[in-house]
Design a protein around this motif. Structure first.
Motif, PDB file in Angstrom:
ATOM      1  N   ALA A   3     -10.549  88.038 -12.403  1.00  0.00           N
ATOM      2  CA  ALA A   3      -9.257  87.730 -11.728  1.00  0.00           C
ATOM      3  C   ALA A   3      -9.197  86.272 -10.899  1.00  0.00           C
ATOM      4  N   GLY A   4     -10.370  85.872 -10.481  1.00  0.00           N
ATOM      5  CA  GLY A   4     -10.254  84.724  -9.582  1.00  0.00           C
ATOM      6  C   GLY A   4     -10.203  84.970  -8.025  1.00  0.00           C
ATOM      7  N   ILE A   5     -10.259  84.030  -7.478  1.00  0.00           N
ATOM      8  CA  ILE A   5     -10.684  84.060  -5.997  1.00  0.00           C
ATOM      9  C   ILE A   5      -9.902  83.204  -5.098  1.00  0.00           C
ATOM     10  N   PHE A   6      -9.354  83.485  -3.887  1.00  0.00           N
ATOM     11  CA  PHE A   6      -9.099  82.585  -2.727  1.00  0.00           C
ATOM     12  C   PHE A   6     -10.019  82.525  -1.845  1.00  0.00           C
ATOM     13  N   VAL A   7     -10.676  81.554  -1.370  1.00  0.00           N
ATOM     14  CA  VAL A   7     -11.523  81.517  -0.447  1.00  0.00           C
ATOM     15  C   VAL A   7     -11.405  80.215   0.466  1.00  0.00           C
ATOM     16  N   THR A   8     -11.738  80.433   1.740  1.00  0.00           N
ATOM     17  CA  THR A   8     -12.113  79.236   2.815  1.00  0.00           C
ATOM     18  C   THR A   8     -13.488  79.389   3.325  1.00  0.00           C
ATOM     19  N   THR A   9     -13.728  78.285   4.409  1.00  0.00           N
ATOM     20  CA  THR A   9     -14.836  78.527   5.011  1.00  0.00           C
ATOM     21  C   THR A   9     -14.459  79.292   6.674  1.00  0.00           C
ATOM     22  N   PRO A  10     -15.404  79.777   7.261  1.00  0.00           N
ATOM     23  CA  PRO A  10     -15.142  80.583   8.539  1.00  0.00           C
ATOM     24  C   PRO A  10     -14.852  79.457   9.650  1.00  0.00           C
ATOM     25  N   ASN A  11     -15.216  78.237   9.214  1.00  0.00           N
ATOM     26  CA  ASN A  11     -14.799  77.256  10.254  1.00  0.00           C
ATOM     27  C   ASN A  11     -13.486  76.772  10.209  1.00  0.00           C
ATOM     28  N   GLU A  12     -12.922  76.681   8.873  1.00  0.00           N
ATOM     29  CA  GLU A  12     -11.608  76.359   8.700  1.00  0.00           C
ATOM     30  C   GLU A  12     -10.741  77.654   9.177  1.00  0.00           C
ATOM     31  N   ALA A  13     -10.993  78.814   9.158  1.00  0.00           N
ATOM     32  CA  ALA A  13     -10.375  80.110   9.651  1.00  0.00           C
ATOM     33  C   ALA A  13     -10.331  79.795  11.169  1.00  0.00           C
ATOM     34  N   ARG A  14     -11.371  79.411  11.701  1.00  0.00           N
ATOM     35  CA  ARG A  14     -11.540  79.513  13.327  1.00  0.00           C
ATOM     36  C   ARG A  14     -10.513  78.205  13.601  1.00  0.00           C
ATOM     37  N   VAL A  15     -10.507  77.215  13.080  1.00  0.00           N
ATOM     38  CA  VAL A  15      -9.522  75.922  13.635  1.00  0.00           C
ATOM     39  C   VAL A  15      -8.158  76.260  12.996  1.00  0.00           C
ATOM     40  N   ARG A  16      -7.472  76.977  11.976  1.00  0.00           N
ATOM     41  CA  ARG A  16      -6.497  77.029  11.498  1.00  0.00           C
ATOM     42  C   ARG A  16      -5.663  78.392  11.465  1.00  0.00           C
ATOM     43  N   ALA A  17      -6.540  79.551  11.089  1.00  0.00           N
ATOM     44  CA  ALA A  17      -5.960  80.960  10.812  1.00  0.00           C
ATOM     45  C   ALA A  17      -5.224  81.382  11.913  1.00  0.00           C
ATOM     46  N   ASP A  18      -3.988  81.693  11.651  1.00  0.00           N
ATOM     47  CA  ASP A  18      -2.810  82.246  12.684  1.00  0.00           C
ATOM     48  C   ASP A  18      -3.062  83.678  12.398  1.00  0.00           C
ATOM     49  N   LEU A  19      -3.508  84.136  11.360  1.00  0.00           N
ATOM     50  CA  LEU A  19      -3.540  85.542  11.275  1.00  0.00           C
ATOM     51  C   LEU A  19      -4.783  85.900  10.434  1.00  0.00           C
ATOM     52  N   ALA A  20      -5.724  87.018  11.325  1.00  0.00           N
ATOM     53  CA  ALA A  20      -6.852  87.422  10.503  1.00  0.00           C
ATOM     54  C   ALA A  20      -6.586  88.855  10.129  1.00  0.00           C
ATOM     55  N   LEU A  21      -6.856  89.130   8.824  1.00  0.00           N
ATOM     56  CA  LEU A  21      -6.729  90.599   8.452  1.00  0.00           C
ATOM     57  C   LEU A  21      -8.139  91.194   8.282  1.00  0.00           C
ATOM     58  N   LEU A  22      -8.714  91.935   9.099  1.00  0.00           N
ATOM     59  CA  LEU A  22     -10.068  92.250   8.994  1.00  0.00           C
ATOM     60  C   LEU A  22     -10.005  93.798   7.942  1.00  0.00           C
ATOM     61  N   VAL A  23     -10.910  93.542   7.162  1.00  0.00           N
ATOM     62  CA  VAL A  23     -10.969  94.613   6.170  1.00  0.00           C
ATOM     63  C   VAL A  23     -12.327  95.383   6.237  1.00  0.00           C
TER      64      VAL A  23
END
Lengths: 373, 544
Positions: free
Chosen positions: A82-102
């Motif tokens: 199906a494909g995937i969307f991913v980023t790096t933990p560092n990009e999440a660190r500096v940019r993610a305003d919401l984290a959904l932990l699963v």
């Protein structure tokens, strides 16, 4: 007592008895070369070790598998169907305003997770914002992150797939069969996901199955219709992601690949290490677990096994050759979870032990000449 | 050991040679005919064309995004045959090993991977190290990185930006700088879905134009021989000819390389509002000698698009064939991988194919235009031989055109173009030009002192066949291909520049990484020790 400790420290043993390295390499070469279909498994190794191991499997026309292939393939099944969307933990660190932990156990799979994601700090890129953190299906008492107000959506392990499916449905405005109260809670979460500026879902494949990852990624795809949302996967143990990457550029495929026909064929069932040994299809094995000496998954191997592991992991049966721990006893390239990239780890405790690549080179150097290069 | 290639037709445009001559080489270098010495090895190559090894200036052969594509599409590269002795994994399809073998068989001896993200440079170098035989180089991607965008926002000096550029290129071990949809990848993270030349990256307040102009200038200032390699905005969109023309104007006469321009040669004519605008783009390139381009030609077949233009790749997802893809929001550019199939019966694909050929044929100077299919984006590099043949024969093109949808021929000038490339022009475009573009002083040419990278092709009417299977290829003077088969592996080098800069920038960057990531910047290093002897660097000199 002295004897025991010398034996424990020995660099090579045969059926638990110390032998010289020279004899060990000689024996290992004999065992592997004599096999019709040798298996190179475990593969708990750095990149150079994986390169050597894969070339060895190819030369011997055997197969190779990694001890955490199950986890790598859980994500990969989703990627290739199906494909995937991913980023790096560092990009999440500096940019993610919401984290959904699963799912539960995230800090077990990645102990430094919250230090890296820094969810207690404001975002940096794209403007400063406080983060919103939603955790689906944590264990009781698990959803605690210092300095962070964590919203939880409870779900037992068995309930998690259904809850994820319902959350995805509500994100898409589709009905669910849940109670009004449960739906209301999910609706609030769905609204939060949709109003995130750059949201990330964080999961460890080791705790989920492919259908759950696909459900999650399907939801992320829908969220990207109106906002930005992506994922941070937590990779498998014992260098799984680095070995997966190495395997991909060397053969085109992930581990669980065989060379019986002289070219790589990938089949996640056919070339699974445990099945190959228990079915008797593999008639010798090289088991590599340099990080922590994790034992093989198969029961009662009736075939000769050569083990490469840390000194403390000597096996009672078969041939054992001690190797250094990658990045600890020797400088090693591996895939770093914290940067989502290949990095060189400098040895913190250099030791007089061969690297995985050196041990394999020493074995290969002892093959007789009738084995073509 | 002195080797002679005797009686071949030597095509060596750098030295103006186009005729029968002998070539001598020894210890990996071409030498003048040594008086009074008989060669130790003599090859009769009469009836053959002798050229320097070809150089591919832009081909996505290594790195994280390429590897994602491999993992995304196992069905695309099932292997079918066992390899020859001495060439491990050479038939493992799409492996780094196969890449080296296939390039060598076509007489290519140097290939540049054009999109290395600074934080993933070690990965790219590890893959390049596993590409046998050929020499490799790479380009470092900047232009969506917070450090640069922040520096532009703060109005920092050109010197500071030049130091940053030079430091990043040196640290990542490449040949220069590429900029991919400047600002567009960051804008996409901020939920913009289109990004043009003069649009503003939110939060930074800078435009695409400002970003690439600052990088273009910095590249010149620090003396990197290769001009800024630019992947423009609006790739693949009808009417994007306007973007291309405006970008060339924005270069203001300074050197700049525009990547895979076929994907920017689209007008809005016809009932599908999609037409070839290649003539206008070619005319603009002819009038601007500061500009070089590679074509990114489309060849029909199944392929996969791999690009650090994440915004563009996200927009392509809905048209993926098969329907899947990877969208990676990286620390700066990231990347997108979207499979695609170019069909001769598809109006749009046929226009793309025609536009690529028009560009090759309408740009006058072969030193301004380079071979690429933007591998694998327009088609795999293995289609180059067919492309050479198409450029060399108007009659062959006419035969292909018969198979296109009829309305395509009204939206391209291709049927009216009679130009046919000579072997000399092919050598200019694939040897002399690329060497000049990257500042290689001893490649792409066959005079004494040059590296003995030599391709020998048997002369035949089937030009595609001729270029597909070189009769002989020598790499650093060693025979590696005979009759189209790789006979052995040699270890290639990785080419890099080391521009000078004020080391004060390193301290500043250290502090930046500490503050932003809470990580030592050194974690992203590419130390030679990490390459464990698999990659050897060779330095290309910067301009003083």
């Amino acid at each position: 007592m002295v004897e025991t400790s010398v034996e424990a420290m020995s660099n090579a043993t045969l059926d638990g008895k110390s032998i010289s390295s020279e004899d060990a390499y000689e024996q290992a070469a004999k065992i592997l070369q004599a096999a019709n279909f040798p298996l190179v498994a475990g593969l708990g190794a750095d990149v150079a070790g994986a390169q050597a191991a894969i070339l060895l499997a190819e030369r011997l026309r055997g197969a190779f598998d990694h001890l955490a292939s199950r986890d790598s393939l859980t994500d990969l099944e989703v990627v290739r169907s199906a494909g995937i969307f991913v980023t790096t933990p560092n990009e999440a660190r500096v940019r993610a305003d919401l984290a959904l932990l699963v799912g539960s156990g995230l800090t077990g799979y990645w102990p430094a997770i919250f230090e890296r994601l820094a969810l207690d700090k404001e975002t940096v890129h794209g403007g400063k914002t406080k983060r919103r953190v939603i955790w689906v299906g944590p264990k009781r008492g698990e959803a605690k992150i210092e300095g962070v107000e964590v919203e939880t959506i409870p779900a037992t392990e068995a309930e998690l797939p259904g809850v994820l499916a319902a959350l995805r449905a509500r994100v898409g405005g589709r009905p669910t069969a849940l109670s009004a109260a449960a739906t209301k809670k999910l609706d609030a979460a769905a609204e939060a996901l949709k109003s995130a500026r750059f949201g990330v879902a964080v999961w460890a494949a080791a705790g989920l199955d492919s259908l759950m990852v696909e459900m999650l990624q399907g939801m992320i795809t829908e969220l990207n219709g109106t906002t930005r949302f992506t994922g941070v996967p937590i990779g498998g143990r014992s260098g799984a992601t680095g070995v997966l990457q190495t395997s991909a550029w060397m053969t085109g495929f992930p581990p669980r690949t065989g060379f019986g026909r002289g070219y790589p064929e990938h089949d996640a069932w056919r070339f699974e290490a445990r099945r190959l040994v228990e079915s008797g299809e593999a008639d010798a094995a090289l088991w590599i677990s340099a990080y922590d000496g994790e034992p093989p998954p198969w029961e009662d191997a009736d075939i000769p096994v050569v083990t490469l592991g840390p000194p403390g992991a000597a096996t009672k049966r078969g041939l054992f050759i001690a190797v250094g721990k990658p990045g600890e006893n020797y400088d090693a390239v591996e895939f770093a979870q914290e940067t989502s990239s290949m990095v060189l780890r400098r040895a913190k405790a250099p030791a007089e032990l061969p690297t995985v690549a050196e041990a394999i080179a020493a074995i290969s150097a002892r093959f007789s000449e009738d084995l073509p290069c | 050991m002195l080797i002679r290639l005797r009686g071949g037709h030597v095509v060596d445009p750098v030295n103006g040679v186009d005729g029968v001559a002998d070539i001598y080489f020894e210890d990996g270098r071409i030498v003048a005919p040594p008086p009074g010495r008989e060669p130790d090895e003599d090859h009769d190559v009469s009836g053959h064309i002798v050229m320097a090894g070809a150089i591919d200036i832009h081909s996505h052969i290594a790195g994280g995004n390429v590897n994602s594509a491999r993992l995304l599409l196992p069905e695309m590269h099932r292997s079918i045959r066992a390899r020859l002795a001495g060439t491990p994994l050479s038939t493992a399809k799409w492996s780094t090993f196969e890449t080296g073998r296939l390039y060598a068989q076509m007489g290519f001896t140097t290939v540049v991977e054009p999109a290395v993200a600074p934080h993933h440079a070690l990965h790219a170098h590890l893959e390049l190290g596993d590409v046998p035989i050929i020499d490799k180089g790479a380009l470092t991607v900047l232009g969506n990185d917070d450090f640069l965008l922040g520096a532009l926002r703060e109005g920092e000096s050109e010197t500071a930006i030049a130091d940053y550029v030079a430091q990043t290129v040196e640290a990542t071990g490449t040949l220069g700088l590429k900029c991919i949809n400047p600002g567009g990848a960051d804008a996409f993270k901020q939920n913009m879905r289109a990004f043009g030349l003069d649009e503003i990256v939110p939060f930074y307040g800078v435009t695409s134009r400002q970003i690439f102009k600052s990088l273009q200038k910095a590249t010149q200032t620090v003396g990197i021989p290769h001009p800024l390699h630019l992947h423009m905005n609006n790739l693949g969109i009808a009417g994007n000819i306007e973007t291309a023309l405006a970008t060339i104007d924005a270069a203001e006469g300074l050197p700049m390389h525009l990547a895979h321009v076929q994907f920017y040669a689209y007008g809005v004519d016809g009932k599908n509002a999609f037409s070839s605008a290649a003539p206008a783009l070619a005319a603009k390139i002819n009038a601007n000698k500061n500009i070089t381009v590679d074509v990114g030609a489309v060849m029909f077949g199944d392929t996969v698009t791999i690009s650090s233009d994440v915004l563009r790749q996200f927009n392509s997802l809905s048209g993926a064939i098969p329907k899947k893809g990877v969208i990676f929001d990286g620390d700066a550019n990231g990347g997108g991988v979207v499979p695609y199939a170019y069909r001769i019966s598809n109006y749009y694909n046929a226009i793309q194919w025609a536009a690529g050929l028009e560009l090759f044929l309408l740009i006058d100077d072969p030193l301004q235009v380079f071979f690429t299919t933007d591998h694998p984006n327009g088609g795999p590099f293995t289609t180059y031989p067919e492309l050479f043949a198409l450029l060399m024969s108007a009659e062959l093109r006419a035969r292909w055109m018969e198979r296109l949808p009829a309305d395509v021929l009204e939206m391209t000038t291709l049927p009216s173009i009679n130009r046919e490339y000579s072997l000399y022009e092919i050598a200019l475009m694939s040897r002399a030009g690329p060497a000049r573009l990257y500042g290689f002083a001893d490649r792409g040419r066959l005079d004494a002192g040059s590296i003995a990278d030599i391709a020998v092709y048997k002369q035949q009417t089937d030009k595609a066949g001729m270029f597909r299977n070189a009769a002989y290829v020598f790499k650093d003077g060693e025979l590696v291909v005979r009759d189209g088969s790789v006979t052995r592996y040699t270890k290639g080098k990785t080419l890099r520049v080391r521009p000078g800069y004020d080391r004060a920038i390193e301290k500043r960057l250290d502090a930046y990484y500490d503050q932003l990531y809470g990580l030592s910047r050194s974690i992203f290093d590419v130390p030679e020790a990490a390459l464990a002897g698999r990659s050897r660097y060779a330095e290309v000199a910067c301009r003083k």
